[in-house]
Enzyme design. Structure first.
Site, mmCIF file in Angstrom:
data_model
loop_
_atom_site.group_PDB
_atom_site.id
_atom_site.type_symbol
_atom_site.label_atom_id
_atom_site.label_comp_id
_atom_site.label_asym_id
_atom_site.label_seq_id
_atom_site.Cartn_x
_atom_site.Cartn_y
_atom_site.Cartn_z
ATOM 1 N N CYS A 81 -5.229 -12.721 0.358
ATOM 2 C CA CYS A 81 -3.273 -12.944 0.032
ATOM 3 C C CYS A 81 -3.028 -14.406 0.083
ATOM 4 O O CYS A 81 -1.496 -14.721 0.799
ATOM 5 C CB CYS A 81 -3.381 -12.292 2.172
ATOM 6 S SG CYS A 81 -3.824 -9.919 2.549
ATOM 7 N N HIS B 219 2.610 -16.163 5.076
ATOM 8 C CA HIS B 219 1.579 -15.043 4.975
ATOM 9 C C HIS B 219 2.237 -13.634 5.821
ATOM 10 O O HIS B 219 2.465 -13.532 7.339
ATOM 11 C CB HIS B 219 0.360 -14.903 4.307
ATOM 12 C CG HIS B 219 0.003 -13.829 3.905
ATOM 13 N ND1 HIS B 219 0.476 -13.112 3.633
ATOM 14 C CD2 HIS B 219 -1.153 -12.504 4.957
ATOM 15 C CE1 HIS B 219 -0.211 -11.411 2.887
ATOM 16 N NE2 HIS B 219 -1.206 -11.631 4.128
ATOM 17 N N ASN C 262 1.866 -5.650 5.435
ATOM 18 C CA ASN C 262 1.710 -6.675 4.294
ATOM 19 C C ASN C 262 1.680 -6.336 2.824
ATOM 20 O O ASN C 262 0.816 -5.287 2.164
ATOM 21 C CB ASN C 262 -0.288 -6.516 5.351
ATOM 22 C CG ASN C 262 -0.836 -7.829 4.357
ATOM 23 O OD1 ASN C 262 -0.957 -8.175 3.228
ATOM 24 N ND2 ASN C 262 -1.989 -8.472 5.744
HETATM 25 N N1 COA Z 1 -2.114 3.890 15.899
HETATM 26 C C1 COA Z 1 -2.951 4.180 17.108
HETATM 27 N N2 COA Z 1 -4.099 3.123 17.466
HETATM 28 C C2 COA Z 1 -4.317 2.665 16.788
HETATM 29 C C3 COA Z 1 -4.788 2.166 15.651
HETATM 30 C C4 COA Z 1 -2.965 2.932 15.036
HETATM 31 N N3 COA Z 1 -2.957 3.066 13.784
HETATM 32 N N4 COA Z 1 -5.323 1.421 14.927
HETATM 33 C C5 COA Z 1 -6.000 1.222 16.315
HETATM 34 N N5 COA Z 1 -5.876 1.700 17.151
HETATM 35 C C6 COA Z 1 -6.537 1.553 17.900
HETATM 36 C C7 COA Z 1 -8.554 1.653 18.367
HETATM 37 O O1 COA Z 1 -8.399 2.233 17.868
HETATM 38 C C8 COA Z 1 -8.530 0.941 19.860
HETATM 39 O O2 COA Z 1 -8.171 1.936 20.492
HETATM 40 P P1 COA Z 1 -9.392 1.451 21.250
HETATM 41 O O3 COA Z 1 -9.207 0.938 22.769
HETATM 42 O O4 COA Z 1 -9.277 3.364 22.666
HETATM 43 O O5 COA Z 1 -10.926 1.651 21.272
HETATM 44 C C9 COA Z 1 -6.807 0.643 20.379
HETATM 45 O O6 COA Z 1 -5.599 0.468 19.024
HETATM 46 C C10 COA Z 1 -7.339 -1.064 19.998
HETATM 47 O O7 COA Z 1 -7.433 -1.396 18.695
HETATM 48 P P2 COA Z 1 -7.606 -3.023 17.798
HETATM 49 O O8 COA Z 1 -8.356 -2.966 17.069
HETATM 50 O O9 COA Z 1 -7.859 -3.653 18.952
HETATM 51 O O10 COA Z 1 -6.075 -3.648 18.265
HETATM 52 P P3 COA Z 1 -5.542 -4.705 17.733
HETATM 53 O O11 COA Z 1 -4.696 -5.015 18.845
HETATM 54 O O12 COA Z 1 -6.708 -5.789 17.358
HETATM 55 O O13 COA Z 1 -4.726 -4.613 16.674
HETATM 56 C C11 COA Z 1 -4.544 -4.985 14.137
HETATM 57 C C12 COA Z 1 -5.268 -4.327 15.351
HETATM 58 C C13 COA Z 1 -4.887 -4.169 12.829
HETATM 59 C C14 COA Z 1 -3.162 -5.136 14.299
HETATM 60 C C15 COA Z 1 -4.650 -6.299 15.404
HETATM 61 O O14 COA Z 1 -6.731 -6.713 14.315
HETATM 62 C C16 COA Z 1 -4.478 -7.123 13.446
HETATM 63 O O15 COA Z 1 -3.767 -7.572 12.450
HETATM 64 N N6 COA Z 1 -5.321 -7.837 12.737
HETATM 65 C C17 COA Z 1 -5.146 -8.482 11.440
HETATM 66 C C18 COA Z 1 -4.824 -7.732 10.716
HETATM 67 C C19 COA Z 1 -4.684 -8.380 8.832
HETATM 68 O O16 COA Z 1 -2.927 -9.424 9.121
HETATM 69 N N7 COA Z 1 -5.353 -8.175 8.077
HETATM 70 C C20 COA Z 1 -5.124 -9.311 7.249
HETATM 71 C C21 COA Z 1 -4.502 -10.532 7.230
HETATM 72 S S1 COA Z 1 -4.499 -11.327 5.525
#
Ligand code: COA
Length: 328
Positions: free
Chosen positions: A114, A255, A285
């Site tokens: 990215c 980004h 993204n």
């Molecule tokens: N829909 C519904 N629930 C979802 C889900 C979806 N698409 N994806 C995950 N969940 C659930 C999980 O299973 C978890 O459930 P649980 O509490 O029962 O275990 C809950 O939501 C929370 O998950 P978590 O991973 O802690 O959520 P989060 O707030 O960290 O959000 C991301 C997840 C991926 C959106 C976030 O971590 C993120 O954006 N990270 C950076 C990603 C990124 O930008 N990557 C590229 C970098 S360039």
């Protein structure tokens, strides 16, 4: 500090197929509400059969060249930032070189996930600082929909396809252009965001690797923490290098990964919302394509004016992170 390359034309290309959060509700156990709250994404563009990374890159390149009023024959170099090329060999950049007729240009791909567009911008800037007559095409282009595991709700809701291109040349005006670029990496954290399959370690037909490792795998929370911290540090590095402060900025183009990452960065820099460009609700993204796609829209919306101080900042798998400070 003397300015380096100036962006003299921008272009974008997006697949016409739109995949909304509601559509995703039919594919995995998710909801529009969850995706919107946790990411800010409402929809993304997805390629249809026959559309490819190089096709998007060529369309964006042609638009950027037309805007710059530069013929493909004048190009010295083409750099395509991508980790989703058409083929492992040849590079997508040479496909672009052929299809736009850039007979006099060298061409290579650059893989910095990215952060790839800023990395490529930095390479182009060094070439142009060495010879201000050079003309370089930098493209960020990705087809992430083919690298996404459509059964993994933790990743498949995040990504989209698209391409953005910029034509760079030497500035005739010392006040305009790239002021500085800053590149960083920490390979010790590579395992937090990967696509392991289809390289030479795990070839496509091997059976050593579980199927899901052929797609994007991510430890989202860890990535999130590192992204916020690294983006703030590299943003401040660019400002400090040029004796500027956040208040001097007219626009930050970050980004586009997650609205909460962008918001955290905005708060840490103490900036008002209107100084931070956001379009990830429409495209998700798009990795290396996200910053040039955002620049194209920022320009179309009249948010990039001559003389503006503009900060680009990115973070991605690797990890890599980077910034560029420009006088528009
Ligand atoms: N829909 C519904 N629930 C979802 C889900 C979806 N698409 N994806 C995950 N969940 C659930 C999980 O299973 C978890 O459930 P649980 O509490 O029962 O275990 C809950 O939501 C929370 O998950 P978590 O991973 O802690 O959520 P989060 O707030 O960290 O959000 C991301 C997840 C991926 C959106 C976030 O971590 C993120 O954006 N990270 C950076 C990603 C990124 O930008 N990557 C590229 C970098 S360039």
């Amino acid at each position: 500090m003397k300015t380096g390359a100036v962006i003299c034309g921008l272009g974008a290309a997006l697949p016409s197929r739109v995949l909304t959060n509601k559509d995703l509700e039919q594919i995995v156990d998710t909801s529009d509400e969850w995706i919107t709250q946790r990411t800010g994404i409402k929809e993304r563009r997805i390629v249809s059969p026959g559309e490819s990374n190089s096709k998007l890159a060529v369309e964006a390149a042609k638009k950027a060249l037309a805007r710059a009023n530069i013929s493909p024959y004048e190009l010295d170099l083409i750099i395509v930032a991508t980790f989703t090329p058409d083929y492992l060999m040849p590079a997508t950049a040479v496909l672009v070189q052929d299809q736009i007729g850039a007979k006099n240009a060298g061409a290579f791909d650059l893989a910095a996930t990215c952060s790839g567009f800023i990395y490529a911008l930095s390479v182009a800037d060094q070439f142009i600082r060495a010879d201000r007559s050079r003309k370089i095409l930098v493209i960020g282009s990705e087809v992430l929909s083919h690298k996404v595991n459509w059964e993994d709700r933790t990743t498949c809701v995040l990504f989209g396809d698209g391409a953005g291109a910029a034509v760079l040349t030497g500035s005739t005006n010392d006040q305009r252009g790239i002021l500085s670029t800053h590149l960083h990496a920490d390979g010790s954290l590579w395992h937090l965001l990967t696509v392991k399959g289809c390289g030479s370690l795990y070839p496509p037909c091997g059976d050593e690797l579980p199927r899901e490792e052929y797609y994007i795998k991510m430890q989202g929370r860890e990535v999130f923490k590192h992204a916020v911290r690294a983006m703030e540090i590299v943003a401040r590095e660019a400002l400090d290098r040029n004796n500027c402060s956040p208040e001097d900025l007219a626009l930050v183009v970050p980004h586009q990964a997650n609205i909460r990452i962008i918001e955290a960065l905005r708060e840490r820099l103490g900036l008002p919302s209107e100084k931070v460009f956001v379009n990830l609700h429409k495209y998700g993204n798009t990795s290396a394509a996200s910053i040039p796609l955002a620049l194209v829209e920022a320009e179309e919306e009249g948010r990039l004016k001559s003389g503006d101080l503009v900060l680009l900042v990115a973070f991605g798998g690797g990890f890599t992170w980077a910034s560029a400070l420009l006088r528009w």
